[in-house]
Design a protein around this motif. Sequence first.
Motif, PDB file in Angstrom:
ATOM      1  N   GLU A   1       0.855  -1.179   0.000  1.00 44.60           N
ATOM      2  CA  GLU A   1       0.000   0.000   0.000  1.00 44.60           C
ATOM      3  C   GLU A   1       0.892   1.230   0.000  1.00 44.60           C
ATOM      4  O   GLU A   1       2.085   1.160   0.293  1.00 44.60           O
ATOM      5  CB  GLU A   1      -0.928  -0.041   1.216  1.00 44.60           C
ATOM      6  N   MET A   2       0.318   2.397  -0.321  1.00 50.29           N
ATOM      7  CA  MET A   2       1.130   3.590  -0.512  1.00 50.29           C
ATOM      8  C   MET A   2       1.946   3.943   0.722  1.00 50.29           C
ATOM      9  O   MET A   2       3.107   4.365   0.617  1.00 50.29           O
ATOM     10  CB  MET A   2       0.245   4.776  -0.920  1.00 50.29           C
ATOM     11  N   ASN A   3       1.383   3.749   1.909  1.00 45.33           N
ATOM     12  CA  ASN A   3       2.124   4.109   3.116  1.00 45.33           C
ATOM     13  C   ASN A   3       3.278   3.155   3.421  1.00 45.33           C
ATOM     14  O   ASN A   3       4.054   3.382   4.350  1.00 45.33           O
ATOM     15  CB  ASN A   3       1.181   4.211   4.328  1.00 45.33           C
ATOM     16  N   GLN A   4       3.397   2.092   2.623  1.00 49.86           N
ATOM     17  CA  GLN A   4       4.501   1.149   2.793  1.00 49.86           C
ATOM     18  C   GLN A   4       5.607   1.370   1.765  1.00 49.86           C
ATOM     19  O   GLN A   4       6.631   0.684   1.806  1.00 49.86           O
ATOM     20  CB  GLN A   4       3.976  -0.287   2.658  1.00 49.86           C
ATOM     21  N   ILE A   5       5.396   2.316   0.854  1.00 49.30           N
ATOM     22  CA  ILE A   5       6.360   2.560  -0.220  1.00 49.30           C
ATOM     23  C   ILE A   5       7.113   3.856   0.073  1.00 49.30           C
ATOM     24  O   ILE A   5       6.507   4.929   0.167  1.00 49.30           O
ATOM     25  CB  ILE A   5       5.653   2.653  -1.582  1.00 49.30           C
ATOM     26  N   ASP A   6       8.423   3.753   0.201  1.00 48.75           N
ATOM     27  CA  ASP A   6       9.214   4.941   0.521  1.00 48.75           C
ATOM     28  C   ASP A   6      10.051   5.417  -0.671  1.00 48.75           C
ATOM     29  O   ASP A   6      11.059   6.107  -0.504  1.00 48.75           O
ATOM     30  CB  ASP A   6      10.119   4.683   1.733  1.00 48.75           C
ATOM     31  N   PHE A   7       9.622   5.065  -1.871  1.00 56.27           N
ATOM     32  CA  PHE A   7      10.297   5.520  -3.083  1.00 56.27           C
ATOM     33  C   PHE A   7       9.328   6.379  -3.878  1.00 56.27           C
ATOM     34  O   PHE A   7       8.314   5.885  -4.383  1.00 56.27           O
ATOM     35  CB  PHE A   7      10.761   4.325  -3.917  1.00 56.27           C
ATOM     36  N   HIS A   8       9.641   7.681  -3.973  1.00 57.37           N
ATOM     37  CA  HIS A   8       8.781   8.625  -4.668  1.00 57.37           C
ATOM     38  C   HIS A   8       9.654   9.436  -5.617  1.00 57.37           C
ATOM     39  O   HIS A   8      10.115  10.524  -5.260  1.00 57.37           O
ATOM     40  CB  HIS A   8       8.051   9.521  -3.672  1.00 57.37           C
ATOM     41  N   PRO A   9       9.907   8.917  -6.821  1.00 56.34           N
ATOM     42  CA  PRO A   9      10.855   9.569  -7.725  1.00 56.34           C
ATOM     43  C   PRO A   9      10.409  10.967  -8.133  1.00 56.34           C
ATOM     44  O   PRO A   9       9.239  11.193  -8.447  1.00 56.34           O
ATOM     45  CB  PRO A   9      10.900   8.621  -8.925  1.00 56.34           C
ATOM     46  N   GLU A  10      11.361  11.872  -8.140  1.00 58.47           N
ATOM     47  CA  GLU A  10      11.078  13.267  -8.460  1.00 58.47           C
ATOM     48  C   GLU A  10      10.603  13.399  -9.899  1.00 58.47           C
ATOM     49  O   GLU A  10      11.132  12.770 -10.819  1.00 58.47           O
ATOM     50  CB  GLU A  10      12.345  14.113  -8.253  1.00 58.47           C
ATOM     51  N   GLY A  11       9.558  14.181 -10.070  1.00 55.32           N
ATOM     52  CA  GLY A  11       9.062  14.460 -11.412  1.00 55.32           C
ATOM     53  C   GLY A  11       7.995  13.510 -11.905  1.00 55.32           C
ATOM     54  O   GLY A  11       7.525  13.636 -13.037  1.00 55.32           O
ATOM     55  N   TYR A  12       7.595  12.554 -11.064  1.00 54.29           N
ATOM     56  CA  TYR A  12       6.597  11.562 -11.466  1.00 54.29           C
ATOM     57  C   TYR A  12       5.327  11.683 -10.630  1.00 54.29           C
ATOM     58  O   TYR A  12       5.389  11.872  -9.409  1.00 54.29           O
ATOM     59  CB  TYR A  12       7.139  10.144 -11.303  1.00 54.29           C
ATOM     60  N   LYS A  13       4.191  11.558 -11.279  1.00 47.28           N
ATOM     61  CA  LYS A  13       2.922  11.347 -10.605  1.00 47.28           C
ATOM     62  C   LYS A  13       2.810   9.862 -10.273  1.00 47.28           C
ATOM     63  O   LYS A  13       3.315   9.014 -11.013  1.00 47.28           O
ATOM     64  CB  LYS A  13       1.742  11.768 -11.485  1.00 47.28           C
TER      65      LYS A  13
END
Length: 248
Positions: free
Chosen positions: A39-51
């Motif tokens: 789930e989203m709260n378990q993912i700590d990878f949020h690449p810059e520039g991406y939705k």
Amino acid sequence: MRLVSWNVAGIRACIKKGLPDFLAKIDADVFCMQEVKAEMNQIDFHPEGYKEYLYPAKRKGYSGTMIYSKTEPQSIQYGYGESEYDDEGRSITAEFKDFYLVTTYVPNVKRDLSRLESRMHFEDTFKAYLKKLEEKKPVILCGDLNVAHNEIDIYNARSNRGHAGFTDEERAKFTDLLASGFVDTFRKLHPDTVRYSWWSYIGHARDNNVGWRLDYFVVSESLFPKVKESYIYDDVFGSDHCPVGLEI
């Protein structure tokens, strides 16, 4: 425009095995994932520039699909209206100006083929969904389609015939999809090339390249003239699948 698809077999594990480095290197405009298992709260990878668009399964730690996109889609649809498969987070549809992009994780029929009947229902209803989309815009379908279509797509066709992922029924449904107006981009561009996208963890299968081609980019026939190349990144590790890509 570069599109990439990868069954990451658990995004949290794949992040630790090089997913961020691969995404940075490949610089995809859209990056699709299957079998996210988070789930989203378990993912700590949020690449810059991406939705980011995530469709997790209701069952925790199972299935799920996700899209990272540099361009915000005109619309996003989670699932396709069949609760059995939508509850498992198996597909996301992103509408762009000139096409629909659909990423999916097709149900595995299981080793004992106990889900074969359900898989046939998925194939029929999902094809109908794709054809409905196609009435408005061309479609790009990507993901783990869980079938090696032809003998060239599997290391040992004779001994695997009838096994999950290489049953006559599954292969026939893929043939039907192509006959309805879609193109398997890699096979069309590389008709005689033997390349795989999945290898068992058992028996050093990847070291010996004993694999199956289960991951695809399939496009509407009307869109195929715009396809520049279809890739299999079989030198990329991090999952039992490797990424595949499309340049249009």
